[in-house]
Design a protein around this motif. Structure first.
Motif, mmCIF file in Angstrom:
data_model
loop_
_atom_site.group_PDB
_atom_site.id
_atom_site.type_symbol
_atom_site.label_atom_id
_atom_site.label_comp_id
_atom_site.label_asym_id
_atom_site.label_seq_id
_atom_site.Cartn_x
_atom_site.Cartn_y
_atom_site.Cartn_z
ATOM 1 N N TRP A 170 -56.912 12.818 76.082
ATOM 2 C CA TRP A 170 -57.718 12.202 75.031
ATOM 3 C C TRP A 170 -59.180 12.272 75.441
ATOM 4 O O TRP A 170 -59.586 11.597 76.384
ATOM 5 C CB TRP A 170 -57.248 10.746 74.830
ATOM 6 N N SER A 201 -62.115 11.776 73.296
ATOM 7 C CA SER A 201 -62.859 10.629 72.776
ATOM 8 C C SER A 201 -62.513 10.415 71.313
ATOM 9 O O SER A 201 -61.801 11.226 70.713
ATOM 10 C CB SER A 201 -64.364 10.847 72.921
ATOM 11 N N ALA A 222 -56.860 9.738 80.106
ATOM 12 C CA ALA A 222 -58.029 9.190 79.410
ATOM 13 C C ALA A 222 -59.276 9.789 80.045
ATOM 14 O O ALA A 222 -59.534 9.577 81.238
ATOM 15 C CB ALA A 222 -58.043 7.671 79.531
ATOM 16 N N ALA A 279 -63.506 5.780 79.815
ATOM 17 C CA ALA A 279 -62.061 5.668 80.079
ATOM 18 C C ALA A 279 -61.629 4.200 79.985
ATOM 19 O O ALA A 279 -60.552 3.887 79.483
ATOM 20 C CB ALA A 279 -61.750 6.234 81.456
ATOM 21 N N LYS A 319 -60.997 3.254 76.490
ATOM 22 C CA LYS A 319 -59.799 3.932 76.001
ATOM 23 C C LYS A 319 -58.556 3.178 76.462
ATOM 24 O O LYS A 319 -57.638 2.921 75.675
ATOM 25 C CB LYS A 319 -59.733 5.375 76.534
ATOM 26 N N ILE A 320 -58.532 2.828 77.744
ATOM 27 C CA ILE A 320 -57.357 2.140 78.300
ATOM 28 C C ILE A 320 -57.186 0.771 77.642
ATOM 29 O O ILE A 320 -56.076 0.367 77.283
ATOM 30 C CB ILE A 320 -57.482 2.025 79.842
ATOM 31 N N ILE A 327 -51.004 5.915 82.591
ATOM 32 C CA ILE A 327 -52.310 6.353 82.085
ATOM 33 C C ILE A 327 -53.158 6.727 83.295
ATOM 34 O O ILE A 327 -53.259 5.934 84.241
ATOM 35 C CB ILE A 327 -53.030 5.232 81.302
ATOM 36 N N VAL A 338 -56.977 8.638 84.708
ATOM 37 C CA VAL A 338 -58.364 8.863 84.293
ATOM 38 C C VAL A 338 -58.864 10.185 84.876
ATOM 39 O O VAL A 338 -58.534 10.525 86.009
ATOM 40 C CB VAL A 338 -59.258 7.697 84.783
#
Lengths: 336, 348
Positions: free
Chosen positions: A211, A213, A267, A280, A283-284, A304, A306
């Motif tokens: 991902w 953004s 992320a 990140a 996002k998380i 997840i 980074v």
């Protein structure tokens, strides 16, 4: 072996034997680059790097004293290059103007994207510089995509590989007459690439969702797809990209993302300050707090990881990103 | 709008000659300023010599990079800006006459949106390649938007309000199509580039763009001047125009085609730039009155000056990177739009 010590060793070997391991460049040097033939009368002394990757390759080759300025930095510079980079003027982290580039009187311009240097670029066309006898170089990764409908960057017919980056490092080191340094950098990266390949078994069931953004949580997310560097990283670590779209940067809504059901979500940490979800951390936070998205298996099982956003571009940072993901991947419980 | 009978008295001729001279000087000054300032600090003497060298008047030896910045970048850009401003202003004047609506302009009527969609189709969907096909794509898009507006408003015969409403609908539709194409095929960087381009930028223009635009704008200006009397007649309405012997349907189609051609060429070259076509004709009317024989050249000059100045502002606001020109024109245009709206309100 880390790069610095490799370079130091290379220099020591050179000093001991007094003869270069690799031939010096003879000028005029003519190279084929992205469909154009470019001739160099001498090694550049005032090089302009358009784009983070072009700049970082030059810095890795120890050329900071021969760089006049840089522009377009989506991410922070690699920590090990920060000191050298501080000695080089920064025009802007965004797209520069051609006039500001020319005002630095460069004798060579290297670029990482067709949007910075290409026929439809709003910044500059290669002819703009060639008309002034300033040679240019465009990243082979940027022009290795085929022109297909659906993407001005096109799509890659084959999985991107580090070979294109090695070609770029080799070309640049010949242009600057530092072939031995280029070879040392390439050897170091190749060794790290092989080490990663050996560390992970191929697993059919391991998929990564990268991902990049989103403008906002409600918007479709920008994901890494196609045969780009992110898919290469997934492949290197024994898995594959959960997104099968051919486009290099497909956008997808969360329903579609949930349907792709990745084993691991990557992320990206994007350092520019354009959207809240560039970081990140944010996002998380969204993945874990959204009542629906948080039910994805990758999220509920805490899978997840980074990765710097720069790694998703075909660049030196790709291998660094792969290493960071590898570290985190080994700490995860991937059993179903 | 009332049409005054043109009088060819000496007084008005002198005034017109004076106006022409003043506007030529102002335009030349604006272009001179545009070539003299920028990110690259270049001495005024060098700027002057670079231009005279380029015109073949002198052959001074100058640093090649500086000469190229002045001649190839700044001057070509300023001249393209001037022509784009002139063209958009002419489009606005034509549409305002044809539709009898002070708010008509390519942007409001969805023509710019249509041209953008066409151009984006070419850029992203790869329908052909090269600048010509981009212009062709924009042209087809602009014409499609026109067709839709004409269809929705019964060939613009059902009243000005109808036409504006149809234009709003067309704008929305084509903007949505553009967004759809961009997002479904997009990539973060590409979407940003397209959006930047949609707001307009003179960043990528060079001499060949100037040559193409010069031909198109001059051709259209000549047609406008030849059609000036018909345009005057149109401002009274179709029936009155027909009674005055104007072949309404044919002239309308020709002038719509001229507008579509100019808008499409400009949009495909520098992106969609709003409000110039709206603001400038009103300013020009204030200067020379409503008769189209004078109004058209005045629009061209005022539009050119406005756009050159707007481009200078967009370059000066942020150094070393560019602000989309559409942002600057809208910042000036929107307040003006509000004033026109206020003045155009129905008198109780």
């Amino acid at each position: 072996m880390p790069l610095k010590s490799t370079l130091a060793l290379g220099t020591t070997v050179l000093a001991l034997f007094g003869t270069p391991l690799y031939a010096d460049t003879t000028y005029p040097l003519t190279i084929e680059n992205c469909g154009q033939t470019v001739t160099f009368e001498q090694a550049p002394q005032n090089a302009m790097a358009l784009g983070q990757n072009s700049a970082e390759i030059m810095l890795m080759l120890g050329l900071e004293d021969r760089m006049v300025a840089t522009a377009f930095w989506p991410n922070e510079v690699l920590p090990e290059l920060a000191e050298a980079n501080a000695q080089v003027e920064l025009l802007t982290v965004e797209f520069p103007t051609l006039e500001s580039v020319l005002s630095k009187q460069p004798d060579f311009v290297a670029a990482m994207l067709v949007t910075l240097l290409g026929p439809d670029s709003k910044v500059a066309k290669r002819e703009d510089f060639h008309a002034l006898d300033i040679p240019t170089y465009l990243s082979p990764s940027a022009c290795s995509v085929t022109e297909v409908s659906g993407d001005i960057y096109g799509a890659r017919a084959d999985l991107w590989s580090m070979d294109q980056l090695y070609k770029e490092i080799e070309d640049l080191s010949r242009i600057f007459d530092v072939a031995n340094r280029g070879e040392a950098v390439i050897e170091d990266l190749k060794a790290r690439e092989a080490a990663l390949r050996d560390r992970f078994e191929d697993r059919e069931d391991l998929t990564f969702l990268v991902w990049f953004s989103s403008p906002s949580p409600q918007d479709d997310a920008y994901l890494a797809g196609g045969n780009g560097p992110s898919s290469y990283i997934a492949d290197l670590l024994g898995g594959s990209n959960a997104i099968k779209a051919e486009s290099e940067w497909p956008t997808l809504g969360w329903e579609g993302i949930m349907a792709s059901d990745p084993t691991v979500i990557v992320a990206a940490q994007v350092d520019r300050e354009r959207w809240t979800l560039d970081t990140a951390e944010n996002k998380i936070a969204f993945l874990q707090s959204d009542p629906i998205v948080s039910q994805m298996e990758a999220v509920s099982k805490g899978r997840i990881v980074v990765m710097p956003g720069a790694a998703t571009n075909a660049s030196i940072q790709t291998i660094y990103g792969a290493e960071e993901v590898a570290e985190q991947l080994e700490a995860l419980d991937l059993s179903e | 709008m009332t049409a005054s009978v043109p009088n060819g008295s000496d007084g008005s001729m002198v005034r017109l000659a004076l106006l022409s001279l003043v506007s030529a000087v102002v335009l030349a000054c604006a272009i001179a300023v545009a070539t003299a300032i920028g990110d690259y600090t270049i001495g005024l003497g060098t700027v002057f010599l670079a231009i005279t060298n380029g015109l073949g008047l002198t052959s001074a030896t100058l640093p090649p990079i500086e000469e190229s910045v002045v001649w190839d970048l700044r001057l070509s850009r300023a001249l393209v800006a001037a022509l784009a401003g002139a063209g958009l202003a002419l489009c606005g004047a034509i549409l305002q006459a044809l539709l009898r609506n002070p708010l008509a302009e390519p942007f409001v009527l969805g023509v710019s949106a249509g041209a953008s969609t066409g151009a984006v189709c070419v850029i992203i969907l790869g329908v052909g390649a090269g600048s010509l096909s981009l212009s062709v794509g924009a042209f087809v898009g602009a014409f499609s938007a026109f067709g839709l507006v004409a269809l929705l408003s019964n060939g613009a015969t059902s009243g000005p309000n109808h036409t504006i409403l149809a234009g709003v609908a067309a704008s929305q539709l084509f903007n949505a199509l553009t967004s759809y194409i961009v997002t479904t095929s997009g990539n973060a960087e590409q979407a940003r580039n397209v959006m930047f381009w949609l707001l307009g930028s003179f960043g990528g223009v060079r001499w060949p763009d100037f040559q193409l635009l010069l031909v198109v704008v001059c051709l259209c200006l000549v047609i406008c001047i030849l059609m000036a009397r018909s345009l005057d007649a149109f401002t009274f309405g179709d029936e009155d125009a027909a009674a005055l012997g104007v072949p309404v349907a044919r002239i309308r189609l020709l002038l719509f085609a001229v507008t579509a051609l100019m808008t499409a060429t400009i949009v495909s070259m520098v992106g969609a730039i709003g409000f110039v076509g709206l603001v400038v004709p009103h300013a020009a009317r204030y200067l020379v009155g409503p008769m189209h024989l004078r109004l058209m050249p005045a629009c061209a000059v005022v539009g050119a000056v406005f756009m050159v100045i707007a481009d200078i502002v967009s370059r000066v606001i942020a150094t070393q990177q560019t602000v989309p020109i559409g942002v600057v024109t809208a910042l000036v245009g929107v307040p003006f739009f509000a004033i026109i709206l206020y003045r155009a309100r129905p008198q109780a």
